[in-house]
Scaffold this motif. Structure first.
Motif, PDB file in Angstrom:
ATOM      1  N   PRO A  47       0.813  -1.228   0.000  1.00  0.00           N
ATOM      2  CA  PRO A  47       0.000   0.000   0.000  1.00  0.00           C
ATOM      3  C   PRO A  47       0.846   1.276   0.000  1.00  0.00           C
ATOM      4  N   LEU A  48       2.099   1.172   0.401  1.00  0.00           N
ATOM      5  CA  LEU A  48       2.989   2.330   0.421  1.00  0.00           C
ATOM      6  C   LEU A  48       3.677   2.547  -0.919  1.00  0.00           C
ATOM      7  N   GLY A  49       3.481   1.601  -1.845  1.00  0.00           N
ATOM      8  CA  GLY A  49       4.022   1.746  -3.191  1.00  0.00           C
ATOM      9  C   GLY A  49       5.477   1.360  -3.349  1.00  0.00           C
ATOM     10  N   ILE A  50       6.004   0.587  -2.404  1.00  0.00           N
ATOM     11  CA  ILE A  50       7.383   0.106  -2.552  1.00  0.00           C
ATOM     12  C   ILE A  50       7.426  -1.402  -2.344  1.00  0.00           C
ATOM     13  N   GLU A  51       8.549  -1.966  -2.731  1.00  0.00           N
ATOM     14  CA  GLU A  51       8.776  -3.395  -2.572  1.00  0.00           C
ATOM     15  C   GLU A  51       9.846  -3.609  -1.514  1.00  0.00           C
ATOM     16  N   LEU A  52      10.017  -4.872  -1.127  1.00  0.00           N
ATOM     17  CA  LEU A  52      10.997  -5.215  -0.102  1.00  0.00           C
ATOM     18  C   LEU A  52      12.410  -4.809  -0.509  1.00  0.00           C
ATOM     19  N   GLU A 118       9.788   9.447   6.365  1.00  0.00           N
ATOM     20  CA  GLU A 118       8.358   9.343   6.686  1.00  0.00           C
ATOM     21  C   GLU A 118       7.794   8.011   6.204  1.00  0.00           C
ATOM     22  N   LEU A 119       8.160   7.600   5.001  1.00  0.00           N
ATOM     23  CA  LEU A 119       7.693   6.319   4.481  1.00  0.00           C
ATOM     24  C   LEU A 119       8.268   5.175   5.306  1.00  0.00           C
ATOM     25  N   PHE A 120       9.531   5.274   5.700  1.00  0.00           N
ATOM     26  CA  PHE A 120      10.178   4.259   6.530  1.00  0.00           C
ATOM     27  C   PHE A 120       9.384   4.060   7.825  1.00  0.00           C
ATOM     28  N   ASP A 121       9.006   5.165   8.459  1.00  0.00           N
ATOM     29  CA  ASP A 121       8.232   5.088   9.703  1.00  0.00           C
ATOM     30  C   ASP A 121       6.836   4.522   9.451  1.00  0.00           C
ATOM     31  N   ALA A 122       6.212   4.933   8.364  1.00  0.00           N
ATOM     32  CA  ALA A 122       4.881   4.424   8.021  1.00  0.00           C
ATOM     33  C   ALA A 122       4.919   2.920   7.752  1.00  0.00           C
ATOM     34  N   HIS A 124       6.810   0.742   9.199  1.00  0.00           N
ATOM     35  CA  HIS A 124       6.846   0.041  10.483  1.00  0.00           C
ATOM     36  C   HIS A 124       5.463  -0.026  11.123  1.00  0.00           C
ATOM     37  N   VAL A 125       4.717   1.045  11.020  1.00  0.00           N
ATOM     38  CA  VAL A 125       3.348   1.058  11.557  1.00  0.00           C
ATOM     39  C   VAL A 125       2.502   0.031  10.797  1.00  0.00           C
ATOM     40  N   ALA A 126       2.610   0.017   9.477  1.00  0.00           N
ATOM     41  CA  ALA A 126       1.827  -0.908   8.652  1.00  0.00           C
ATOM     42  C   ALA A 126       2.226  -2.365   8.901  1.00  0.00           C
ATOM     43  N   ALA A 127       3.491  -2.608   9.202  1.00  0.00           N
ATOM     44  CA  ALA A 127       3.987  -3.977   9.365  1.00  0.00           C
ATOM     45  C   ALA A 127       3.651  -4.579  10.727  1.00  0.00           C
ATOM     46  N   GLU A 128       3.392  -3.755  11.719  1.00  0.00           N
ATOM     47  CA  GLU A 128       3.190  -4.254  13.085  1.00  0.00           C
ATOM     48  C   GLU A 128       2.127  -5.350  13.183  1.00  0.00           C
TER      49      GLU A 128
END
Length: 161
Positions: A47-52, A118-122, A124-128
């Motif tokens: 959903p954040l538009g990036i891959e691993l 900001e995306l890095f922090d988001a 982590h929130v999404a992955a929890e």
């Protein structure tokens, strides 16, 4: 006549089934665990538009600060062409920038941007909640034990990686 022929056991054939006793079993189990964990983390990042692969570079940049591309190759286990594509993607999205390295105009260091942080922090929130689902089958204390064991396995005390 058949009684005169010594009985030969079949060679141990590697599988990735639980309980496999072959010398490859641990590596195959770790590979399967990686695939499962990577799939869950990809789900969080989608959903954040990036891959691993993008997030792996962001992790290095957060940890080390500005990093030259050849060091990103080593840190992520990627190849030069793959890192170039990932950094290009991150730059297009405004998540990272390339900067010249003082003293060597040919070398570029990659640096995470404010938007990248900001995306890095988001992420982590999404992955929890997904990370919790990943270890849902483990009993109390086992996620921490697993983390401890894998850390010691991945980073042996003698430095032999």
């Amino acid at each position: 006549m058949a009684a005169d022929v010594p009985h030969r056991t079949a060679p141990l054939r590697v599988t990735d089934r639980p309980g496999d006793a072959s010398p490859f079993a641990l590596g195959l189990l770790l590979r399967r665990a990686h695939w499962r964990a990577a799939a869950v983390m990809e789900e969080a990042l989608r959903p954040l538009g990036i891959e691993l692969r993008h997030f792996a570079v962001l992790i290095v940049l957060v940890d080390r600060g500005a990093t030259v591309q050849r060091d990103l190759v080593a840190a992520t286990g990627s190849d030069k062409a793959g890192i170039m594509r990932v950094v290009d993607d991150l730059e297009r999205r405004g998540l990272a920038v390339r900067k010249t390295v003082p003293g060597d105009r040919r070398v570029r260091a990659v640096e995470i941007t404010h938007q990248g942080l900001e995306l890095f922090d988001a992420a982590h929130v999404a992955a929890e909640p997904l990370a919790e689902r990943l270890v849902a089958e483990l009993r109390s204390g086992e996620p921490e034990q697993l983390t401890d064991l894998l850390t010691r396995f991945a980073y042996p005390a003698d430095g032999d990686a």
